[in-house]
Enzyme design. Structure first.
Site, PDB file in Angstrom:
ATOM      1  N   HIS A   1    -131.366  49.273  -9.105  1.00 42.48           N
ATOM      2  CA  HIS A   1    -130.876  48.097  -9.815  1.00 42.48           C
ATOM      3  C   HIS A   1    -131.022  46.888  -8.911  1.00 42.48           C
ATOM      4  CE1 HIS A   1    -128.900  50.285 -13.104  1.00 42.48           C
ATOM      5  NE2 HIS A   1    -128.653  51.205 -12.191  1.00 42.48           N
TER       6      HIS A   1
ATOM      7  N   TYR B   1    -121.830  45.302 -12.916  1.00 37.23           N
ATOM      8  CA  TYR B   1    -122.589  46.476 -13.353  1.00 37.23           C
ATOM      9  C   TYR B   1    -123.271  47.139 -12.162  1.00 37.23           C
ATOM     10  CZ  TYR B   1    -126.117  49.349 -15.594  1.00 37.23           C
ATOM     11  OH  TYR B   1    -126.919  50.400 -15.952  1.00 37.23           O
TER      12      TYR B   1
END
Length: 109
Positions: free
Chosen positions: A29, A92
């Site tokens: 990510h 997140y």
């Protein structure tokens, strides 16, 4: 993790700033800040292609395992800040891999 270093180097070479990131067993990510002249698809194509080539050159066992195949999956997900807030994206990323946290991109400010 060598992939993390290669991605950092690739971003630096293109003027891309890694604001936050995390590395898992099977995916990465990233929250990036990049020049508006760079299309997200081209950024991912460059980072995935460069890192795959260098990893396979550095680790011959990967070349044997992935011969004729892609090291990275073909797909990716991309969203721009604005659709969701930067804070939501940061949260997140920060909450990924809590159970088996391998590594985090350390960004020096």
């Amino acid at each position: 993790i060598r992939a993390r270093e290669l991605i950092r180097q690739g971003c630096e070479a293109r003027g891309i700033i890694i604001l936050q990131g995390s590395v898992g067993k099977d995916h990465i990510h990233l929250l990036l800040s990049c020049p508006p002249s760079l299309a997200p698809s081209k950024i991912l194509q460059y980072l995935k292609g460069r890192s795959s080539r260098l990893l396979q050159d550095e680790f011959p066992e990967l070349k044997k395992r992935y011969w004729g195949q892609h090291l990275w999956a073909r797909g990716y997900f991309c969203a721009t800040v604005g659709t969701v807030t930067e804070e939501i994206i940061r949260n997140y990323i920060a909450n990924q891999f809590n159970e088996e946290r391998n590594d985090i991109f350390k960004i020096e400010e």
